[in-house]
Design an enzyme around this catalytic site. Sequence first.
Site, PDB file in Angstrom:
ATOM      1  N   GLU A  46      -8.886  57.302  -6.281  1.00  0.00           N
ATOM      2  CA  GLU A  46     -10.173  56.883  -6.839  1.00  0.00           C
ATOM      3  C   GLU A  46     -10.721  55.661  -6.108  1.00  0.00           C
ATOM      4  O   GLU A  46     -11.935  55.494  -5.953  1.00  0.00           O
ATOM      5  CB  GLU A  46     -10.024  56.521  -8.327  1.00  0.00           C
ATOM      6  CG  GLU A  46      -9.566  57.666  -9.215  1.00  0.00           C
ATOM      7  CD  GLU A  46      -8.051  57.724  -9.360  1.00  0.00           C
ATOM      8  OE1 GLU A  46      -7.352  57.544  -8.328  1.00  0.00           O
ATOM      9  OE2 GLU A  46      -7.571  57.957 -10.476  1.00  0.00           O
ATOM     10  N   ALA A  88      31.602  86.240   8.018  1.00  0.00           N
ATOM     11  CA  ALA A  88      32.760  85.693   7.305  1.00  0.00           C
ATOM     12  C   ALA A  88      33.306  84.476   8.044  1.00  0.00           C
ATOM     13  O   ALA A  88      33.796  83.526   7.439  1.00  0.00           O
ATOM     14  CB  ALA A  88      33.831  86.765   7.144  1.00  0.00           C
ATOM     15  N   THR A 117      28.985  74.091   3.981  1.00  0.00           N
ATOM     16  CA  THR A 117      27.961  74.276   5.017  1.00  0.00           C
ATOM     17  C   THR A 117      27.967  73.100   5.984  1.00  0.00           C
ATOM     18  O   THR A 117      27.850  73.275   7.192  1.00  0.00           O
ATOM     19  CB  THR A 117      26.575  74.422   4.359  1.00  0.00           C
ATOM     20  OG1 THR A 117      26.615  75.555   3.496  1.00  0.00           O
ATOM     21  CG2 THR A 117      25.481  74.629   5.398  1.00  0.00           C
ATOM     22  N   GLY A 171      26.149  79.226  -0.110  1.00  0.00           N
ATOM     23  CA  GLY A 171      26.145  80.125  -1.248  1.00  0.00           C
ATOM     24  C   GLY A 171      26.782  79.544  -2.497  1.00  0.00           C
ATOM     25  O   GLY A 171      26.351  79.829  -3.609  1.00  0.00           O
TER      26      GLY A 171
END
Length: 409
Positions: A53, A165, A197, A343
């Site tokens: 604003e 895998a 990961t 996962g």
Amino acid sequence: MSEDERYMALALELAEMGRGQTSPNPVVGALVVNAGRIVGQGAHLYAGGPHAEVYALQMAGEAAKGATVYVTLEPCSHFGRTPPCAEALIAAGVRRVVVGCVDPNPEVAGRGIARLRAAGIDVVVGVLEARARRQNEAFFTWVTKRRPWVIWKCAATLDGRIATAAGDSFYVTGPKARAQVQALRRQVAAVAVGIETALADDPRLTVRPAAMGADAGEAERGSGHAGEDAVRTAPAASVRQPVRVVFDSSLRLPPSARMLQEPGRTVVICRAMSEAAAEDGGATEAAGGAGGNPQASRAAALARAGAEVIPVPAGPDGHVDLHAALRALADIGIDSVLVEGGGRLAGALLRAQLIDQVVYYVAPKLLGGGRPALAGEEPARMADAVALCDVSVEVVGQDVRITGYPVYP
Ligand code: AOF
Ligand code: ZN
């Protein structure tokens, strides 16, 4: 579309200018319209900076008198890092204010609107409200639930596998999808992976400058998966980097991890030591070392490597409690987190009903085995599948992107 909706749509677009830069503040756009002409415009650009604003009123100057102001979020009523916008609107002599949605911040929460009305200004609330709320879903979640908005991003084969895998995932998706993920990283406050990961891929989890352009294409070997992150040029330190987060219950992340060499912050969330172990570690530390407590010495080594280690209580499965972990992230100002695998982390988040949004890339290939996109406890009945709402499907190069919002029972 009514006149009010038309102007509000423009204000919503203006707000998008701040996307990825305002966290943990909302994105906000404002437009000043006098006698059918746009005389001022503004957007909130960074936390601590002027509110939308303020810019819009500044640009309008005298033309703000008697004007209508369109603002995507309720004007604030509090003295934060900047003075209240409601007062600025009153002082500028505007006649009418059209608001997209109410600000859930308890410091505001309707008070801005009440203040304007008390000053005799005509206030309309809720024009394009659904869009206004969706635009700030991260801010809303951070304020009302005290946790970040969680986006689960996945890149999988047609048979739902994110890696072989053996852990190889270079690459699941094509360059266009990977460039999109780079763009997504620029919009969030944090990017997170599970420790598996982090160990398997040693990802950098950074935004690379090559992805700043619209056509990142082949040149940017961007990531469609955290694992596709390993071969890269260094990012310019000038690029704003999302905070990197690793969910690492027992602090297995090595201090040599690549993400710790990158510009920006890395947060490692681990399980709090048991009281006994903590006392033990404290005592050893006081005696001149942390050798007596392996977790304490790993935490110290990670801290020396530049990581911020945050211990949180363990959940029922023995890993970090995900609610506590997200609360800890909210406490350091993280309002949105992009979970990029693996996962097991994604599966645990789904079971805890903590995934707010899904961005899923399907690559037209079949692996016939490998690591599933979601791992862990399996439901027995198809009826227990979590459906998504507001689903959109887009072809991205050779891949298909499906996005939506999980609807939990
Ligand atoms: C507005 N217009 O453009 C924005 C608002 O730390 P501060 O002073 O910037 O205050 C941040 C809070 O103000 C934020 O949590 C939200 O409630 C509101 N943001 N309000 O009127 C704006 N960015
Ligand atoms: Zn304000």
